[in-house]
Design an enzyme around this catalytic site. Structure first.
Site, PDB file in Angstrom:
ATOM      1  N   ASP A  19      10.968   1.990  26.368  1.00 30.95           N
ATOM      2  CA  ASP A  19      10.887   3.335  25.779  1.00 30.95           C
ATOM      3  C   ASP A  19       9.633   3.466  24.907  1.00 30.95           C
ATOM      4  O   ASP A  19       8.926   4.475  24.955  1.00 30.95           O
ATOM      5  CB  ASP A  19      12.151   3.582  24.944  1.00 30.95           C
ATOM      6  N   CYS A 245       7.281  10.117  18.570  1.00 31.29           N
ATOM      7  CA  CYS A 245       7.979  11.190  19.279  1.00 31.29           C
ATOM      8  C   CYS A 245       6.936  12.144  19.829  1.00 31.29           C
ATOM      9  O   CYS A 245       6.191  12.746  19.070  1.00 31.29           O
ATOM     10  CB  CYS A 245       8.915  11.933  18.330  1.00 31.29           C
ATOM     11  N   ASN A 254      12.449   6.359  18.685  1.00 34.33           N
ATOM     12  CA  ASN A 254      13.730   5.660  18.632  1.00 34.33           C
ATOM     13  C   ASN A 254      14.045   5.211  17.215  1.00 34.33           C
ATOM     14  O   ASN A 254      13.164   4.993  16.392  1.00 34.33           O
ATOM     15  CB  ASN A 254      13.666   4.408  19.512  1.00 34.33           C
TER      16      ASN A 254
END
Ligand code: ZN
Length: 314
Positions: A19, A245, A254
């Site tokens: 991620d 983000c 995250n």
């Protein structure tokens, strides 16, 4: 997750190498990924999402996915996880030897079309085909579906809770082992997290999976605690909140692994992770992506005086 009792220990599933790295435009060299994943394992993390199997022209950061998996498979006791968006990715991930697949499925109709150019119903069909492939080629491999935009969506705003729960039921019927809920864009609040995870537990019982919560608006830890209080025991997090983000410059993405481990350990909830070694695992990350912004309060403030962790493994 069949009761509403808070668990005595939790599993922290580290998603930074997937991620985090895929949200950064630069590519971390393969050797640096190996060193970073080894350091995460040495800190006691026992589930790591190490990569995604997607076409290299779409995500050049993940072009070395099979090599990264090969290294991760040498680390004892580690569940090696990879994200796959479709059947082709699942084929490659199974060939590489991963222990667990995670498939993102959007709860938001708009996000599903924009992200994978498939309707939610078409994605459920794709998941069923991945399950069939798994059953045929590697029945020991676990499959998790992560319901993204479960708490809200930047494209369509509100995502009806009934639709999220219906999708979870369809995914379990399609054969996934677990279905988790993801706050992809930082819409969630603690009351909503408790309500939706309670409903998920009622709807799918032991198939209820991980909480994947973001810290976009500063509620990441509060949302994790809320989920824990209704019985969730697996939490996705990213070392240093890597990746930020994309929708909110300057905000972390995250939940930060270091802060999450600190919260649980300070509460006496076992994570199996050594906080000092976890903070040390930022060094190979920094070396592999020099200058990349990292987040987290615990690494900046340091582990407080007198803070004692219980026995950790590894
Ligand atoms: Zn995420």
């Amino acid at each position: 997750m069949s009761s509403v009792t808070s668990p005595a220990s939790v599993l922290i599933s580290e998603v930074g190498p997937r991620d985090g790295l895929q949200s950064v435009s630069r590519t971390m060299p393969t050797d640096a990924k190996r060193r970073w994943i080894s350091a995460l394992h040495a800190a006691g993390l026992r589930e790591i999402e190490v990569c995604s199997f997607v076409p290299a022209r779409l995500l050049p950061q993940m072009a070395d996915a099979a090599e990264v998996v090969a290294h991760a498979l040498t680390l004892p006791g580690l569940t090696v996880m990879a994200l796959v968006p479709n059947l082709r990715g699942a084929e490659a991930a199974l060939a590489a030897g991963v222990h667990k697949l995670t498939i993102p499925v959007s709860a938001s109709a708009a996000h599903s079309l924009a992200n994978v150019r498939k309707t939610r119903e078409e994605m459920v069909g794709e998941v069923a085909r991945i399950v069939a492939l798994r059953n045929e080629r590697a029945p020991q491999v676990k499959i998790e579906a992560g319901i993204s935009t479960a708490f809200g969506c930047t494209l369509q705003g509100l995502v009806p809770e009934d639709e999220v729960i219906r999708l979870a039921e369809q995914l379990v019927a399609a054969g996934v082992d677990e279905t988790g809920l993801s706050d992809t864009t930082g819409h969630a609040n603690p009351a909503q997290v408790q309500r939706l995870f309670r409903r998920l537990g009622t709807a799918v019982g032991d198939h209820a999976g991980a909480a994947h919560l973001h810290n976009t608006r500063g509620l990441g830890l509060a949302n994790c605690l809320a989920a824990f209080e209704v019985g969730v025991s697996t939490f996705d997090a990213s070392l240093g909140g890597l990746g930020g983000c994309p929708y909110a410059p300057g905000a972390s993405g995250n939940v930060v692994t270091e802060d999450l481990v600190f919260m649980f350990e300070a509460m006496g909830v076992k994570t199996g992770v050594d906080l000092d070694k976890l903070i040390a695992a930022r060094e190979p990350l920094k070396a592999g992506l020099p200058g990349e912004p990292l987040y987290g309060m615990t690494p900046d403030a340091g582990v407080p005086k007198g803070f004692a962790q219980g026995a950790v493994h590894g």
